[in-house]
Write a protein that holds these residues in place. Structure first.
Motif, mmCIF file in Angstrom:
data_model
loop_
_atom_site.group_PDB
_atom_site.id
_atom_site.type_symbol
_atom_site.label_atom_id
_atom_site.label_comp_id
_atom_site.label_asym_id
_atom_site.label_seq_id
_atom_site.Cartn_x
_atom_site.Cartn_y
_atom_site.Cartn_z
ATOM 1 N N ARG A 215 0.828 -1.150 -0.107
ATOM 2 C CA ARG A 215 -0.059 0.052 0.002
ATOM 3 C C ARG A 215 0.650 1.312 -0.048
ATOM 4 N NH1 ARG A 215 -2.779 3.440 3.740
ATOM 5 N NH2 ARG A 215 -4.980 3.599 3.090
ATOM 6 N N THR A 216 1.849 1.094 0.811
ATOM 7 C CA THR A 216 2.666 2.432 0.988
ATOM 8 C C THR A 216 3.557 2.616 -0.459
ATOM 9 O OG1 THR A 216 3.114 2.252 3.438
ATOM 10 C CG2 THR A 216 4.810 3.431 2.197
ATOM 11 N N GLN A 217 3.855 1.659 -0.785
ATOM 12 C CA GLN A 217 4.661 1.711 -2.269
ATOM 13 C C GLN A 217 3.704 2.195 -3.174
ATOM 14 O OE1 GLN A 217 6.562 -2.026 -2.901
ATOM 15 N NE2 GLN A 217 8.167 -1.909 -1.377
ATOM 16 N N PHE A 218 2.651 1.517 -3.512
ATOM 17 C CA PHE A 218 1.850 1.929 -4.433
ATOM 18 C C PHE A 218 1.401 3.380 -4.175
ATOM 19 C CE2 PHE A 218 -2.836 2.464 -5.907
ATOM 20 C CZ PHE A 218 -2.467 2.002 -7.360
ATOM 21 N N ILE A 219 0.945 3.875 -3.172
ATOM 22 C CA ILE A 219 0.832 5.105 -3.175
ATOM 23 C C ILE A 219 1.638 6.265 -3.330
ATOM 24 C CG2 ILE A 219 0.173 7.336 -1.281
ATOM 25 C CD1 ILE A 219 -1.386 4.970 0.048
ATOM 26 N N ALA A 220 3.045 5.981 -2.883
ATOM 27 C CA ALA A 220 4.305 6.691 -3.388
ATOM 28 C C ALA A 220 4.590 6.716 -4.686
ATOM 29 C CB ALA A 220 5.454 6.161 -2.531
ATOM 30 N N ASN A 221 4.582 5.503 -5.340
ATOM 31 C CA ASN A 221 4.631 5.196 -6.764
ATOM 32 C C ASN A 221 3.858 6.132 -7.525
ATOM 33 O OD1 ASN A 221 7.071 3.790 -6.282
ATOM 34 N ND2 ASN A 221 5.905 1.967 -6.636
ATOM 35 N N THR A 222 2.465 6.223 -7.239
ATOM 36 C CA THR A 222 1.405 6.936 -7.997
ATOM 37 C C THR A 222 1.632 8.238 -7.949
ATOM 38 O OG1 THR A 222 -0.154 5.010 -7.672
ATOM 39 C CG2 THR A 222 -1.131 7.355 -8.067
ATOM 40 N N ARG A 223 1.959 8.817 -6.686
ATOM 41 C CA ARG A 223 2.301 10.336 -6.662
ATOM 42 C C ARG A 223 3.382 10.813 -7.466
ATOM 43 N NH1 ARG A 223 -2.097 11.204 -3.383
ATOM 44 N NH2 ARG A 223 -2.507 10.247 -1.597
ATOM 45 N N ARG A 224 4.487 9.910 -7.306
ATOM 46 C CA ARG A 224 5.637 10.416 -8.030
ATOM 47 C C ARG A 224 5.391 10.322 -9.395
ATOM 48 N NH1 ARG A 224 8.924 7.245 -10.378
ATOM 49 N NH2 ARG A 224 8.354 5.359 -9.473
ATOM 50 N N LYS A 225 4.715 9.427 -10.175
ATOM 51 C CA LYS A 225 4.716 9.347 -11.442
ATOM 52 C C LYS A 225 3.787 10.565 -11.990
ATOM 53 C CE LYS A 225 4.962 4.390 -11.708
ATOM 54 N NZ LYS A 225 4.292 3.012 -12.160
ATOM 55 N N VAL A 226 2.539 10.927 -11.192
ATOM 56 C CA VAL A 226 1.718 11.932 -11.650
ATOM 57 C C VAL A 226 2.632 13.196 -11.627
ATOM 58 C CG1 VAL A 226 -0.125 13.265 -11.095
ATOM 59 C CG2 VAL A 226 -0.414 10.759 -11.199
ATOM 60 N N LYS A 227 3.353 13.468 -10.583
ATOM 61 C CA LYS A 227 4.082 14.421 -10.207
ATOM 62 C C LYS A 227 5.101 14.749 -11.263
ATOM 63 C CE LYS A 227 7.262 16.796 -6.867
ATOM 64 N NZ LYS A 227 6.319 18.059 -6.855
ATOM 65 N N VAL A 228 5.838 13.792 -11.891
ATOM 66 C CA VAL A 228 6.893 13.776 -13.022
ATOM 67 C C VAL A 228 6.113 14.327 -14.297
ATOM 68 C CG1 VAL A 228 8.493 12.433 -14.160
ATOM 69 C CG2 VAL A 228 8.584 12.179 -11.901
ATOM 70 N N GLY A 229 4.834 13.393 -14.553
ATOM 71 C CA GLY A 229 4.295 13.753 -15.888
ATOM 72 C C GLY A 229 3.733 15.221 -15.908
ATOM 73 N N LEU A 230 3.257 15.784 -14.686
ATOM 74 C CA LEU A 230 2.943 16.950 -14.860
ATOM 75 C C LEU A 230 4.040 18.280 -14.985
ATOM 76 C CD1 LEU A 230 0.340 17.182 -11.746
ATOM 77 C CD2 LEU A 230 -0.119 17.184 -14.283
ATOM 78 N N GLU A 231 5.258 17.778 -14.122
ATOM 79 C CA GLU A 231 6.326 18.710 -14.343
ATOM 80 C C GLU A 231 6.820 18.727 -16.024
ATOM 81 O OE1 GLU A 231 9.177 17.072 -11.701
ATOM 82 O OE2 GLU A 231 8.621 18.132 -10.064
ATOM 83 N N LYS A 232 7.014 17.494 -16.643
ATOM 84 C CA LYS A 232 7.318 17.434 -17.999
ATOM 85 C C LYS A 232 6.395 18.122 -19.031
ATOM 86 C CE LYS A 232 9.870 12.920 -17.733
ATOM 87 N NZ LYS A 232 9.657 11.719 -18.258
ATOM 88 N N ALA A 233 5.139 18.329 -18.673
ATOM 89 C CA ALA A 233 4.228 18.988 -19.216
ATOM 90 C C ALA A 233 3.932 20.348 -18.945
ATOM 91 C CB ALA A 233 2.711 18.455 -19.303
ATOM 92 N N ASN A 234 5.022 20.730 -18.018
ATOM 93 C CA ASN A 234 5.031 22.278 -17.532
ATOM 94 C C ASN A 234 3.518 22.508 -17.015
ATOM 95 O OD1 ASN A 234 7.615 22.884 -18.193
ATOM 96 N ND2 ASN A 234 7.108 23.173 -20.391
ATOM 97 N N LEU A 235 2.884 21.392 -16.425
ATOM 98 C CA LEU A 235 1.656 21.875 -15.822
ATOM 99 C C LEU A 235 1.781 22.001 -14.094
ATOM 100 C CD1 LEU A 235 -0.799 19.409 -17.714
ATOM 101 C CD2 LEU A 235 -0.854 21.951 -17.882
#
Length: 276
Positions: A215-235
């Motif tokens: 559960r801890t890994q899933f939550i951390a990985n999900t938040r990290r992936k979304v954060k990286v995706g938004l940063e790459k799109a300058n959002l």
């Protein structure tokens, strides 16, 4: 302290006055932008309503209109059922299936009279012969009060395109990852398989420990992936709500599920958004 120096201290600082003027101008520009966006939204809604009298295109001022969009097969119909407190077998529930079942926009008013909400099931982009960047306009997403971007496995360019276009129209957005219970259990099963022990597999304490780790890994990985995706799109960075359909449904029905993650926060934030 001399009288002259004291008088100088009382004089307005030009730099301070300039900063105040810049801030006031920025605030006025923000107000003007919101007003312009609202006018554009009203014109878009009127134009869309003129296309026909079909109920699915009905947009009313006294209601709050939620659109749930994303790639095909992400669980949009199931999520709408959960928001409305319905199971698949219940009357008026949105049709669901292993494959994408929504081929046209579907409109579902909320069952609770205290919630003047209407939920819209938007066809998944995977079922439409259009590119990602055309999806927003083709589905008329610019007319909605709020857009929820739902994804299951990967945070894709389709999701990014929806968020970017929503930002242009000043439409509030919510990023949601569905089926969290299934993904976490899959991670637990993989951990058990790696242990390769039938005895361990039957150990309830071990299962509980592995669930917490997964559960801890899933939550951390999900938040990290979304954060990286938004940063790459300058959002701008924004929260991702990690949920399970069954958990959300239980909460809507007044139950208290044990393994809730962001379901309560999502419901509260959506209600606050609608009543703001």
């Amino acid at each position: 302290m001399s009288v002259y120096f004291s008088i100088q201290l009382l004089q307005p600082n030009p730099a301070f006055l300039w900063a105040q003027a810049v801030q006031a101008a920025a605030e006025q520009n923000a107000i003007d932008a919101r007003e312009e966006a609202y006018i554009m939204m009203r014109k878009a809604r009127d134009k869309l309503s003129d296309r026909g009298s079909e109920e699915k295109y009905t947009v009313e001022d006294h209601l709050f209109h939620f659109a749930i969009a994303g790639v095909a097969g992400g669980g949009k119909s199931s999520l709408i059922n959960a928001f409305r407190g319905l199971r698949i077998k219940d009357r008026d529930a949105a049709a669901t299936g292993i494959i994408e079942t929504t081929l046209a926009m579907a409109r579902y008013p909320d069952y609770n009279p205290d919630f003047p909400f209407v939920w819209y099931d938007i066809p998944g982009v995977g079922n439409l012969r259009i590119s990602d960047w055309q999806y927003f306009n083709a589905q008329g997403l610019y007319v909605f009060d709020c857009i929820m971007v739902l994804f299951e496995n990967r945070f894709t360019m389709t999701d990014i395109a929806i968020l970017a276009n929503a930002k242009r129209f000043k439409i509030p957005t919510y990023i949601i990852r569905s089926k969290s219970d299934q993904h976490i259990q899959n991670m637990v099963d993989e951990m058990v398989y790696v242990l390769d022990s039938d005895e361990d597999e039957d150990n309830g304490d071990l299962q509980a420990q592995l669930y917490k780790v997964a559960r801890t890994q899933f939550i951390a990985n999900t938040r990290r992936k979304v954060k990286v995706g938004l940063e790459k799109a300058n959002l701008p960075d924004q929260r991702v709500y990690i949920i399970s359909r069954d958990t959300l449904l239980g909460i809507v029905q007044g139950k208290q599920p044990k393994n809730a993650i962001d379901e309560v926060a999502l419901l509260m934030d959506l209600h606050n958004e609608a009543h703001a």
